[in-house]
Design an enzyme around this catalytic site. Sequence first.
Site, PDB file in Angstrom:
ATOM      1  N   ARG A 198       0.850  -1.181   0.000  1.00  0.00           N
ATOM      2  CA  ARG A 198       0.000   0.000   0.000  1.00  0.00           C
ATOM      3  C   ARG A 198       0.886   1.232   0.000  1.00  0.00           C
ATOM      4  O   ARG A 198       1.755   1.372   0.845  1.00  0.00           O
ATOM      5  CB  ARG A 198      -0.819  -0.046   1.296  1.00  0.00           C
ATOM      6  N   THR A 227      -0.827   7.659  -0.800  1.00  0.00           N
ATOM      7  CA  THR A 227      -2.149   7.579  -1.443  1.00  0.00           C
ATOM      8  C   THR A 227      -3.013   6.448  -0.880  1.00  0.00           C
ATOM      9  O   THR A 227      -4.214   6.430  -1.092  1.00  0.00           O
ATOM     10  CB  THR A 227      -1.994   7.319  -2.957  1.00  0.00           C
ATOM     11  N   ASP A 270       0.723  -1.918  12.393  1.00  0.00           N
ATOM     12  CA  ASP A 270       1.127  -2.465  11.098  1.00  0.00           C
ATOM     13  C   ASP A 270       1.399  -3.958  11.238  1.00  0.00           C
ATOM     14  O   ASP A 270       2.393  -4.366  11.850  1.00  0.00           O
ATOM     15  CB  ASP A 270       2.387  -1.734  10.599  1.00  0.00           C
ATOM     16  N   ASP A 305       4.782  -5.405   9.747  1.00  0.00           N
ATOM     17  CA  ASP A 305       5.944  -5.030  10.559  1.00  0.00           C
ATOM     18  C   ASP A 305       5.981  -5.808  11.868  1.00  0.00           C
ATOM     19  O   ASP A 305       7.049  -6.207  12.334  1.00  0.00           O
ATOM     20  CB  ASP A 305       5.925  -3.527  10.847  1.00  0.00           C
TER      21      ASP A 305
HETATM   22  C1  PRP Z   1      -1.208  -3.969   4.788  1.00  0.00           C
HETATM   23  C2  PRP Z   1      -2.087  -5.166   5.076  1.00  0.00           C
HETATM   24  C3  PRP Z   1      -2.975  -5.215   3.867  1.00  0.00           C
HETATM   25  C4  PRP Z   1      -3.171  -3.760   3.549  1.00  0.00           C
HETATM   26  C5  PRP Z   1      -4.501  -3.341   4.094  1.00  0.00           C
HETATM   27  O1  PRP Z   1      -0.198  -4.315   3.938  1.00  0.00           O
HETATM   28  O2  PRP Z   1      -1.372  -6.348   5.298  1.00  0.00           O
HETATM   29  O3  PRP Z   1      -2.393  -5.879   2.762  1.00  0.00           O
HETATM   30  O4  PRP Z   1      -2.114  -3.037   4.212  1.00  0.00           O
HETATM   31  O5  PRP Z   1      -4.781  -2.038   3.744  1.00  0.00           O
HETATM   32  P1  PRP Z   1      -5.911  -1.665   2.673  1.00  0.00           P
HETATM   33  O6  PRP Z   1      -7.132  -2.463   3.043  1.00  0.00           O
HETATM   34  O7  PRP Z   1      -6.090  -0.189   2.907  1.00  0.00           O
HETATM   35  O8  PRP Z   1      -5.408  -1.982   1.321  1.00  0.00           O
HETATM   36  P2  PRP Z   1       1.020  -3.337   3.561  1.00  0.00           P
HETATM   37  O9  PRP Z   1       0.703  -2.609   2.309  1.00  0.00           O
HETATM   38  O10 PRP Z   1       1.383  -2.511   4.755  1.00  0.00           O
HETATM   39  O11 PRP Z   1       2.163  -4.346   3.190  1.00  0.00           O
HETATM   40  P3  PRP Z   1       2.915  -5.454   4.064  1.00  0.00           P
HETATM   41  O12 PRP Z   1       1.941  -6.600   4.240  1.00  0.00           O
HETATM   42  O13 PRP Z   1       4.063  -5.804   3.187  1.00  0.00           O
HETATM   43  O14 PRP Z   1       3.326  -4.847   5.381  1.00  0.00           O
HETATM   44  N1  URA Z   2      -2.246  -2.180   7.250  1.00  0.00           N
HETATM   45  C1  URA Z   2      -1.927  -2.575   8.513  1.00  0.00           C
HETATM   46  O1  URA Z   2      -0.991  -3.379   8.701  1.00  0.00           O
HETATM   47  N2  URA Z   2      -2.611  -2.058   9.528  1.00  0.00           N
HETATM   48  C2  URA Z   2      -3.626  -1.195   9.357  1.00  0.00           C
HETATM   49  O2  URA Z   2      -4.251  -0.779  10.357  1.00  0.00           O
HETATM   50  C3  URA Z   2      -3.949  -0.805   8.062  1.00  0.00           C
HETATM   51  C4  URA Z   2      -3.248  -1.317   7.011  1.00  0.00           C
END
Ligand code: PRP
Ligand code: URA
Length: 215
Positions: A110, A114, A206, A209
């Site tokens: 994400r 944006t 997160d 993370d």
């Molecule tokens: C996080 C989470 C989802 C997304 C959710 O991933 O694991 O994939 O954000 O947000 P959304 O519903 O607004 O799309 P992130 O993009 O942080 O990547 P990661 O899993 O690599 O940490």
């Molecule tokens: N992605 C995450 O990991 N946590 C949130 O709360 C939203 C998006």
Amino acid sequence: MSVSFDPERVTLVDHPLVQHKLSILRDKRTGTKQFRDLIGELALFEGYEATRDLPLEDVQVETPICAAPCRQLSGRKLAIVPILRAGLGMVDGLLELVPAARVGHIGMYRDEETHEPHEYYCKLPVDVDQRICLLVDPMLATGGSATAALGYLRKQGVRDVRLLCIVAAPEGIAAVQEADPDVHIYTCAIDEGLNDAAYIVPGLGDAGDRIFGTL
Ligand code: PRP
Ligand code: URA
């Protein structure tokens, strides 16, 4: 302003053990190892609910005593499809339930400004269109990532997709339902909403993370 969605297409997995584990997961003091373990355990509980309607067929089994009429799984096989990276944390828990399932991967991150999803990797089983897909990601926030991943699976011809997350925002549920009228969502919690950075409130921070210790 409250966001509305169709509750018929959402299953809240709120077993007391799930609620207890989720409270530890949310706690900011919970460390990486315990966080990762809990994500796997919660995925297993969700998988149990998400596979409740799998078709069965009759079989005859010889017990040490006599022949017994039994039931075994029949029909379409499963694919587990984590959205990278955080979805990876749910895979092992689900494989404990369904060891023969195939695993596909959809890489999506994400954009921090944006909040739009960006796809960077996809690898699915060749017969994915013949399988029931458990699309997994612990966080359903705006719904952008899940909607994009779902769209990709539909393009590959997948008919039966079940989206498993651990924490969902009403906004994310509504967005996914609007984009895809057929998907069923399983979640352990439906939280209040999103903050200005599109993080789930109260959420758990997160997820990626915290699973991988990259805070
Ligand atoms: C996080 C989470 C989802 C997304 C959710 O991933 O694991 O994939 O954000 O947000 P959304 O519903 O607004 O799309 P992130 O993009 O942080 O990547 P990661 O899993 O690599 O940490
Ligand atoms: N992605 C995450 O990991 N946590 C949130 O709360 C939203 C998006």
